[in-house]
Design a protein around this motif. Structure first.
Motif, short mmCIF file in Angstrom:
data_model
loop_
_atom_site.label_atom_id
_atom_site.label_comp_id
_atom_site.label_asym_id
_atom_site.label_seq_id
_atom_site.Cartn_x
_atom_site.Cartn_y
_atom_site.Cartn_z
N ASP A 165 0.83 -1.22 0.00
CA ASP A 165 0.00 0.00 0.00
C ASP A 165 0.86 1.26 0.00
N PHE A 172 0.01 -5.41 -6.81
CA PHE A 172 -1.31 -6.06 -6.78
C PHE A 172 -1.17 -7.57 -6.62
N LYS A 182 -0.67 -8.34 -3.15
CA LYS A 182 -1.92 -8.20 -2.41
C LYS A 182 -2.95 -9.26 -2.82
N SER A 183 -2.51 -10.24 -3.66
CA SER A 183 -3.36 -11.33 -4.16
C SER A 183 -4.50 -10.84 -5.05
N LYS A 184 -4.32 -9.68 -5.67
CA LYS A 184 -5.31 -9.17 -6.63
C LYS A 184 -4.80 -9.49 -8.03
N ASN A 185 -4.97 -10.75 -8.42
CA ASN A 185 -4.32 -11.26 -9.63
C ASN A 185 -4.86 -10.67 -10.92
N VAL A 186 -6.17 -10.40 -10.97
CA VAL A 186 -6.75 -9.81 -12.19
C VAL A 186 -6.18 -8.42 -12.43
N ALA A 187 -6.11 -7.62 -11.36
CA ALA A 187 -5.54 -6.28 -11.47
C ALA A 187 -4.05 -6.36 -11.82
N ALA A 188 -3.37 -7.35 -11.24
CA ALA A 188 -1.94 -7.52 -11.52
C ALA A 188 -1.70 -7.80 -13.00
N THR A 205 -1.79 -18.63 -10.67
CA THR A 205 -3.23 -18.81 -10.88
C THR A 205 -3.54 -20.08 -11.67
#
Length: 404
Positions: free
Chosen positions: A228, A255, A258-264, A292
């Motif tokens: 962050d 990202f 932060k485990s936000k794979n789609v955003a990554a 993933t």
């Protein structure tokens, strides 16, 4: 001005228009003067050469400087401008010869030595480049010369001398954010993150929007898993330079952390669009797709990363993991062997052993595990505790293979 110009009552106006950045009016006056003097006003030709060079018209400006040199053969300024044009054309050998001629006219001009050093650097004549930059600094210290000299030391991988050069430069110019940033980046390259953070922080104190310093500081924070805080740094860069591939690569990996794979994936694909030949972006896309369980896509990106940079052993390891997940054990083993031929890293041995164990090749798996154990035992306690995933894989493999 008087050293360059033949007497003309309007030379002062010509100079004023040039320094006020009024090129069109300046060129109009130049043409008027040259017409009246039959092209024999060296100052007017000189100013016209500067304007044309700033517009990228290097050959035309070179012709003008050469003509001005003929009109005023004892002007070192004319000779320097000829050398500069030749340098910009990539004719570095000819440029060096011109700068040697300039030194005969003025042996104590730091700028001549500085640009001579640039020519030698471009020709990869490292020792000659260092001699020229040192000579320039002996005459007059300049930040630009210190920067170039430090860069040459870094190219030689003499990082201690590079650091000493930048520290000396800071004594001369302690509030130069570019120097502070460069020194911080060099410490970061040497994995001295604390010192890197200190100098980068000082650079940001002087220039809060310094993009290099912000990006490097964000990277250090990101390595500490404070995603962050890193994203806050990257947001400042995005406001000023939204088309930086390195920026979107780092945002993507934040990202991912932060485990936000789609955003990554979205951010990494934007980075790849901005710089399709940057291998680390393809590598990171491979990492995200592997995590993933999109093994075909992961294979594609690792293969692309290896095509762009075939000298990074970890790329082959992850390629092998993707291949093994796709059921291609033979090519997976070949990829592991290629990785080990480049670097005998404990992580490669561990994953190789795990893959072999999963495919029932227990004897070879034990061999790889023992080599992993040999390297792992030599690590300090802090390094061993750093990665819980490694510890878990080690425990499971030890139990599956029946070894300690």
């Amino acid at each position: 001005m008087s050293k360059l110009a033949k007497k003309d009552g309007r030379n002062w106006l010509l100079y004023l228009l040039y320094v006020r950045n009024e090129p069109e009016e300046c060129l109009r006056l130049i043409e008027e003067i040259l017409k009246e003097t039959n092209d024999r006003n060296d100052f007017a030709s000189y100013i016209k050469g500067l304007i044309l060079r700033s517009r990228g018209q290097i050959p035309q400006s070179l012709d003008l400087f050469r003509w001005s040199q003929k009109l005023n053969p004892f002007s070192v300024e004319m000779v320097k401008q000829v050398g500069r044009c030749l340098y910009l054309q990539g004719r570095t050998k000819a440029s060096i010869e011109v700068y040697e001629e300039a030194l005969k006219l003025c042996p104590d001009d730091w700028e001549i030595y500085h640009f001579k050093g640039l020519c030698h650097t471009n020709r990869n004549e490292i020792e000659d480049a260092m001699d020229s930059f040192r000579a320039a600094n002996l005459i007059q210290k300049h930040d630009a010369t210190f920067m170039q000299l430090g860069e040459v030391y870094a190219r030689k991988e003499d990082y201690k001398s590079a650091i000493d050069t930048y520290l000396e430069a800071l004594e001369f110019s302690p509030e130069n954010p570019e120097l502070l940033t460069t020194l911080g980046l060099l410490y970061l390259r040497l994995s001295e993150n604390l010192k890197a953070f200190q100098y980068l922080g000082n650079a940001l104190t002087l220039d809060a929007t310094n993009q290099k310093a912000l990006l490097a500081t964000g990277s250090i924070i990101q390595d500490r898993s404070d995603h962050d805080a890193a994203l806050l740094k990257y947001r400042i860069i995005a406001a000023h330079n939204p088309n930086s591939a390195q920026l979107w690569n780092n945002i993507g990996m934040c990202f991912f952390g932060k485990s936000k794979n789609v955003a990554a994936i979205a951010c990494l694909k934007k980075a790849q669009y901005l710089d399709p030949f940057e291998w680390i972006i393809a590598y990171n896309l491979g990492i995200v797709h592997l995590s993933t369980q999109q093994y075909a896509s992961s294979f594609h990106y690792f293969n692309a990363a290896i095509s762009l940079n075939p000298y990074f052993a970890t790329s082959y390891m992850y390629l092998a993991m993707a291949l093994s997940s796709l059921g291609d054990i033979e090519n997976a083993c070949n990829a592991y062997e290629k990785a080990l031929s480049m670097e005998e890293d404990f992580l490669i041995f561990l994953n190789y052993s795990l893959t072999l164990c999963n495919y029932g090749r227990k004897e070879r798996a034990v061999q790889m595990y023992m080599k992993f154990q040999e390297i792992f035992d030599k690590l300090d306690a802090a390094s061993k505790e750093l990665d819980q995933d490694v510890q878990e894989k080690r425990r499971l493999l030890s139990k599956a293979l029946g070894v300690q």
